[in-house]
Design a protein around this motif. Sequence first.
Motif, PDB file in Angstrom:
ATOM      1  N   ARG A 152       0.511  -1.036  -0.017  1.00 18.17           N
ATOM      2  CA  ARG A 152       0.391  -0.092   0.171  1.00 18.17           C
ATOM      3  C   ARG A 152       0.668   1.242   0.064  1.00 18.17           C
ATOM      4  O   ARG A 152       0.617   2.330  -0.789  1.00 18.17           O
ATOM      5  N   ASN A 153       1.951   1.298   0.253  1.00 12.34           N
ATOM      6  CA  ASN A 153       2.335   2.803   0.904  1.00 12.34           C
ATOM      7  C   ASN A 153       3.554   2.432  -0.184  1.00 12.34           C
ATOM      8  O   ASN A 153       3.219   3.694  -0.523  1.00 12.34           O
ATOM      9  N   SER A 154       3.647   1.475  -0.976  1.00 15.39           N
ATOM     10  CA  SER A 154       4.803   1.765  -2.223  1.00 15.39           C
ATOM     11  C   SER A 154       3.742   1.755  -3.585  1.00 15.39           C
ATOM     12  O   SER A 154       4.223   3.093  -4.221  1.00 15.39           O
ATOM     13  N   CYS A 155       2.409   1.857  -3.535  1.00 12.43           N
ATOM     14  CA  CYS A 155       1.556   2.430  -4.797  1.00 12.43           C
ATOM     15  C   CYS A 155       0.952   3.780  -4.620  1.00 12.43           C
ATOM     16  O   CYS A 155       0.459   4.082  -5.469  1.00 12.43           O
ATOM     17  N   GLU A 156       1.197   4.262  -3.040  1.00 13.33           N
ATOM     18  CA  GLU A 156       0.520   4.978  -2.266  1.00 13.33           C
ATOM     19  C   GLU A 156       1.628   6.516  -3.208  1.00 13.33           C
ATOM     20  O   GLU A 156       0.997   7.417  -4.004  1.00 13.33           O
ATOM     21  N   LEU A 157       3.306   6.213  -3.132  1.00 14.00           N
ATOM     22  CA  LEU A 157       3.943   6.674  -4.044  1.00 14.00           C
ATOM     23  C   LEU A 157       4.199   6.817  -5.551  1.00 14.00           C
ATOM     24  O   LEU A 157       4.245   7.688  -6.178  1.00 14.00           O
ATOM     25  N   GLY A 158       3.701   5.516  -5.808  1.00 12.13           N
ATOM     26  CA  GLY A 158       3.627   5.443  -7.144  1.00 12.13           C
ATOM     27  C   GLY A 158       5.359   5.065  -7.787  1.00 12.13           C
ATOM     28  O   GLY A 158       6.139   4.425  -7.533  1.00 12.13           O
ATOM     29  N   ALA A 159       4.814   5.806  -9.419  1.00 13.35           N
ATOM     30  CA  ALA A 159       5.905   5.866  -9.874  1.00 13.35           C
ATOM     31  C   ALA A 159       7.293   6.151  -9.350  1.00 13.35           C
ATOM     32  O   ALA A 159       8.939   6.330  -9.866  1.00 13.35           O
ATOM     33  N   ALA A 160       7.325   6.794  -8.169  1.00 12.71           N
ATOM     34  CA  ALA A 160       8.657   7.807  -7.652  1.00 12.71           C
ATOM     35  C   ALA A 160       8.877   6.647  -6.480  1.00 12.71           C
ATOM     36  O   ALA A 160       9.897   6.957  -6.316  1.00 12.71           O
ATOM     37  N   CYS A 161       8.131   5.473  -5.712  1.00 12.59           N
ATOM     38  CA  CYS A 161       8.935   4.746  -5.170  1.00 12.59           C
ATOM     39  C   CYS A 161       9.780   3.538  -6.022  1.00 12.59           C
ATOM     40  O   CYS A 161       9.434   3.312  -7.195  1.00 12.59           O
ATOM     41  N   GLN A 162      10.942   3.432  -5.545  1.00  9.92           N
ATOM     42  CA  GLN A 162      11.932   2.841  -6.624  1.00  9.92           C
ATOM     43  C   GLN A 162      11.464   1.167  -6.025  1.00  9.92           C
ATOM     44  O   GLN A 162      11.768   0.637  -6.944  1.00  9.92           O
ATOM     45  N   LEU A 163      10.834   0.497  -4.439  1.00 10.99           N
ATOM     46  CA  LEU A 163      10.389  -1.195  -4.701  1.00 10.99           C
ATOM     47  C   LEU A 163       8.693  -1.199  -5.894  1.00 10.99           C
ATOM     48  O   LEU A 163       8.929  -2.090  -6.215  1.00 10.99           O
ATOM     49  N   SER A 217       1.639  11.301 -15.280  1.00  8.29           N
ATOM     50  CA  SER A 217       0.091  11.564 -14.081  1.00  8.29           C
ATOM     51  C   SER A 217      -0.342  10.284 -13.985  1.00  8.29           C
ATOM     52  O   SER A 217      -0.966  10.366 -12.757  1.00  8.29           O
ATOM     53  N   ARG A 218      -0.232   8.985 -14.510  1.00  9.51           N
ATOM     54  CA  ARG A 218      -1.248   7.993 -14.373  1.00  9.51           C
ATOM     55  C   ARG A 218      -0.909   7.107 -13.023  1.00  9.51           C
ATOM     56  O   ARG A 218      -1.706   7.247 -12.639  1.00  9.51           O
ATOM     57  N   LEU A 219       0.166   7.323 -12.950  1.00  9.00           N
ATOM     58  CA  LEU A 219       0.412   6.368 -11.587  1.00  9.00           C
ATOM     59  C   LEU A 219       1.260   7.233 -10.280  1.00  9.00           C
ATOM     60  O   LEU A 219       2.231   7.151  -9.779  1.00  9.00           O
ATOM     61  N   ARG A 220       0.165   7.835  -9.825  1.00 10.24           N
ATOM     62  CA  ARG A 220       0.282   8.500  -8.710  1.00 10.24           C
ATOM     63  C   ARG A 220      -0.499   8.835  -7.891  1.00 10.24           C
ATOM     64  O   ARG A 220      -0.803   9.514  -7.158  1.00 10.24           O
ATOM     65  N   SER A 221      -1.322   7.436  -8.321  1.00  5.50           N
ATOM     66  CA  SER A 221      -3.051   7.519  -7.223  1.00  5.50           C
ATOM     67  C   SER A 221      -2.368   6.011  -6.758  1.00  5.50           C
ATOM     68  O   SER A 221      -2.168   4.682  -7.635  1.00  5.50           O
ATOM     69  N   LEU A 222      -3.477   5.709  -5.392  1.00  5.58           N
ATOM     70  CA  LEU A 222      -3.335   4.200  -4.974  1.00  5.58           C
ATOM     71  C   LEU A 222      -3.737   3.032  -6.269  1.00  5.58           C
ATOM     72  O   LEU A 222      -3.582   2.182  -6.301  1.00  5.58           O
TER      73      LEU A 222
END
Length: 365
Positions: free
Chosen positions: A54-65, A124-129
């Motif tokens: 959940r935490n990584s998906c909330e950050l989206g493309a900015a999260c390396q995980l 901006s597509r991968l910025r939401s959970l």
Amino acid sequence: MENSSMSEEEGGPASGMIVGEEDTSAQDILLREAAGLLLEAGYTGPLSNEDLLRNSCELGAACQLFTSLCVWLVSELKSASTLVENVSPTEGPDDSDTFQLEISGVVSELHCPYTSLTSGNVTSRLRSLKNCLQLIVFLTTELEAARILNRRNLSTPEPAEHNKDALRELQLLRKALDLPEVSKEVPVAEFMRELEDKVTELCASVPVSPPLLKAQLQPEQWETLKALHCSMLGEYECRMRMLVTRFNVTVQSFHWSERAKVQGASMNEVLRPLRQSLTTESLITIPHLLAVREDYSRILHTCNATFCQKTRSSIQKVLMIGSVPDRGGRPNEIEPPMPSWEKRKEGGGGRGGQHWGKRNKRKRN
């Protein structure tokens, strides 16, 4: 007017809370679905934990995980399908735009049905959970479908016991069709093609009865068929339990004799494998129904004249009798309590007593 304005003011936040709760519950369901699909796909990385996912998906493309998980899914897809597009690993938030452009090419090639992943601003597509979870669900389901269609050994092999059973069945099928020994290096798809060609060749040379079930069943008909199958399995198990109980009682009665006390061990040694082979569960499945042919529906009695022409011999005596009365034997029709035994009347009586009296009289004469 005051009342209406008050109701609107009171209803506004309440309705907003309801919508927010619905969105949260939908996201929770989507999160559990994504976590379950990743587990089935064989993913063992850090995002196997739902909270981290959940935490990584909330950050989206900015999260390396998150991006590393997507890179793993795409690489598995490429090894199991003919996917052309590729995704490169990211080194930080600065690579998020490049990552989203590459993911856009992947979902476009796979004809993704989610409009949130195929329309709008690409960066901006991968910025939401929700969008990130939908991407994971889509990629994992595509990966499972590709593995099923491809039938190759991937990084998550099936359980060893299942592979052993499948290989045993294939070996039996190979021997039955008189095919040469197949080495382990031969792909399964090639071996299946050889089997199919051999079966097609044999069916052309040997007359095969048409299938008994020709209709294309609808989903609700499949459910009805499944319910009937379960009912018949229960009936079969009930009858087999009754027969096995009768067998056990009969065997116990043989152990009552004096001779059985000496030969008891030998009797158990002979009867034990026979008893173990008597299972109460039926091995008939729905695939057996799909494989049955029309000639199986024509049952020939053992006393049939056509049947007896091929089976009659000098040691076989055929006795034609009339209709056999119904002897019962249906366990579901047995109602407790069992009938009680009555004492024999003193002095006997009836035809039986007279008969034995005459017989004894003749003996004395």
